[in-house]
Design a protein around this motif. Structure first.
Motif, PDB file in Angstrom:
ATOM      1  N   SER A  43      -3.922   2.677   2.019  1.00  0.00           N
ATOM      2  CA  SER A  43      -2.472   2.603   1.810  1.00  0.00           C
ATOM      3  C   SER A  43      -1.723   2.354   3.111  1.00  0.00           C
ATOM      4  CB  SER A  43      -1.958   3.904   1.179  1.00  0.00           C
ATOM      5  OG  SER A  43      -2.389   4.024  -0.152  1.00  0.00           O
ATOM      6  N   ALA A  84      -4.720   8.583   0.489  1.00  0.00           N
ATOM      7  CA  ALA A  84      -3.899   7.520   1.064  1.00  0.00           C
ATOM      8  C   ALA A  84      -4.620   6.830   2.212  1.00  0.00           C
ATOM      9  CB  ALA A  84      -2.571   8.101   1.539  1.00  0.00           C
ATOM     10  N   GLY A 119       0.813  -1.209   0.000  1.00  0.00           N
ATOM     11  CA  GLY A 119       0.000   0.000   0.000  1.00  0.00           C
ATOM     12  C   GLY A 119       0.845   1.257   0.000  1.00  0.00           C
ATOM     13  N   VAL A 120       1.878   1.273   0.830  1.00  0.00           N
ATOM     14  CA  VAL A 120       2.781   2.429   0.863  1.00  0.00           C
ATOM     15  C   VAL A 120       3.524   2.561  -0.464  1.00  0.00           C
ATOM     16  CG1 VAL A 120       4.844   3.398   1.964  1.00  0.00           C
ATOM     17  CG2 VAL A 120       3.042   2.374   3.368  1.00  0.00           C
ATOM     18  N   ASN A 140      -3.793   0.220  -5.099  1.00  0.00           N
ATOM     19  CA  ASN A 140      -3.482  -0.567  -3.905  1.00  0.00           C
ATOM     20  C   ASN A 140      -3.905  -2.024  -4.067  1.00  0.00           C
ATOM     21  OD1 ASN A 140      -2.417   1.572  -2.491  1.00  0.00           O
ATOM     22  ND2 ASN A 140      -4.298   2.048  -1.401  1.00  0.00           N
ATOM     23  N   SER A 155      -7.975   5.033   0.896  1.00  0.00           N
ATOM     24  CA  SER A 155      -7.782   3.924  -0.041  1.00  0.00           C
ATOM     25  C   SER A 155      -7.090   2.721   0.584  1.00  0.00           C
ATOM     26  CB  SER A 155      -6.975   4.402  -1.259  1.00  0.00           C
ATOM     27  OG  SER A 155      -7.649   5.432  -1.937  1.00  0.00           O
ATOM     28  N   LEU A 213      -6.487   5.461  -6.268  1.00  0.00           N
ATOM     29  CA  LEU A 213      -5.465   4.805  -5.456  1.00  0.00           C
ATOM     30  C   LEU A 213      -5.971   3.486  -4.877  1.00  0.00           C
ATOM     31  CD1 LEU A 213      -2.602   4.983  -4.395  1.00  0.00           C
ATOM     32  CD2 LEU A 213      -3.452   6.307  -2.447  1.00  0.00           C
ATOM     33  N   SER A 257       2.426   1.668  -3.535  1.00  0.00           N
ATOM     34  CA  SER A 257       1.556   2.227  -4.569  1.00  0.00           C
ATOM     35  C   SER A 257       1.323   3.712  -4.333  1.00  0.00           C
ATOM     36  CB  SER A 257       0.226   1.479  -4.609  1.00  0.00           C
ATOM     37  OG  SER A 257      -0.432   1.526  -3.363  1.00  0.00           O
ATOM     38  N   TRP A 258       1.160   4.103  -3.065  1.00  0.00           N
ATOM     39  CA  TRP A 258       0.985   5.524  -2.757  1.00  0.00           C
ATOM     40  C   TRP A 258       2.237   6.318  -3.117  1.00  0.00           C
ATOM     41  CZ3 TRP A 258       3.661   8.286   1.171  1.00  0.00           C
ATOM     42  CH2 TRP A 258       3.243   9.607   1.338  1.00  0.00           C
TER      43      TRP A 258
END
Length: 251
Positions: free
Chosen positions: A183, A178, A59-60, A207, A181, A203, A62-63
């Protein structure tokens, strides 16, 4: 040398010349990885489930990649328009698709290197990320996500006329997105109405796609839905950018 090659080379040189931006592009998501990785080290979301890092790291990632893609093109477009570089390009035989394609090539390259570095560090024993055997599928998902957020960056860069405006608009978009979604924590832990609302955010699909292929969560149908969502948002943002694009601040 073609116009596309010359522009791509110029974009790349301009990017690596700004060492502060390069450093924080790669360091910013890693900072969140360190913070969340150490806080939740050894913990699982549910009894017998995968470690928390298998949810939070993708998740982090993709963000961070989406954030860099959007900010990079937004600032570039704003500066080129403000400094009348776009107007000069407009007076040459160079086409707008060549201009955008050159910036896109740099954005994809940066995003893939960013992802490789991030995953490599997340795999260290300190964090303990476990990759599923579907991880190679992360490459096309990353390219789709970068494309989506670059299109969003084109919208932001077309609207904003100053660096401060770009930063304000982009942060107002990316920071709430973030959290909404998933993240920074599994979306399954959010209330039902927020999970439903998050389906309206690009996002969320980024994610879902990255988490799915890196942690082997979801089915091939879920992956297809995530990719389709990114494609739809790319088209929508692209159409908006085409309507708001300006060659110069002079009108």
């Amino acid at each position: 040398m073609s116009a596309y090659t010359a522009l791509t080379r110029a974009n790349y040189r301009a990017y690596v010349r700004d060492r502060t931006t390069v450093f924080f592009t790669f360091a910013f998501p890693l900072l969140f990885l360190v913070v969340f990785g150490l806080i939740f080290k050894g913990q699982t979301v549910e009894d017998g489930g995968p470690p928390y890092i298998n949810y939070i790291a993708p998740g982090v990632l993709s963000w961070g990649v989406g954030n860099a893609a959007m900010f990079g093109v937004a600032f570039t477009l704003m500066h080129w328009r403000r400094d009348d570089i776009l107007r000069l390009i407009w007076r040459t035989p160079t086409s707008l698709p060549s201009v955008l394609a050159s910036r896109y090539a740099v954005a994809v390259g940066v995003g893939l290197v960013q992802a490789a570095l991030f995953v490599g560090i997340a795999l260290l024993p300190l964090f303990g990320l476990h990759l599923a055997n579907t991880w190679p599928l992360a490459v096309p998902v990353l390219v789709l996500g970068i494309t989506t957020f670059m299109a969003l960056g084109l919208v932001v860069g077309s609207i904003a006329d100053t660096p401060e405006a770009v930063a304000a608009i982009a942060n107002c978009i990316m920071v709430p997105m973030a959290f909404l979604s998933g993240s920074f924590y599994p979306s399954d832990l959010m209330p039902g109405f927020l999970r439903t609302f998050s389906r309206a955010l690009p996002l969320r699909y980024f994610n879902d796609g990255i988490i799915g292929v890196l942690s082997n969560r979801g089915s091939s149908t879920d992956l297809a839905v995530a990719c389709a969502g990114l494609i739809v948002f790319t088209v929508v943002f692209g159409l908006i950018a085409a309507k708001t694009f300006r060659w110069s601040n002079r009108g």
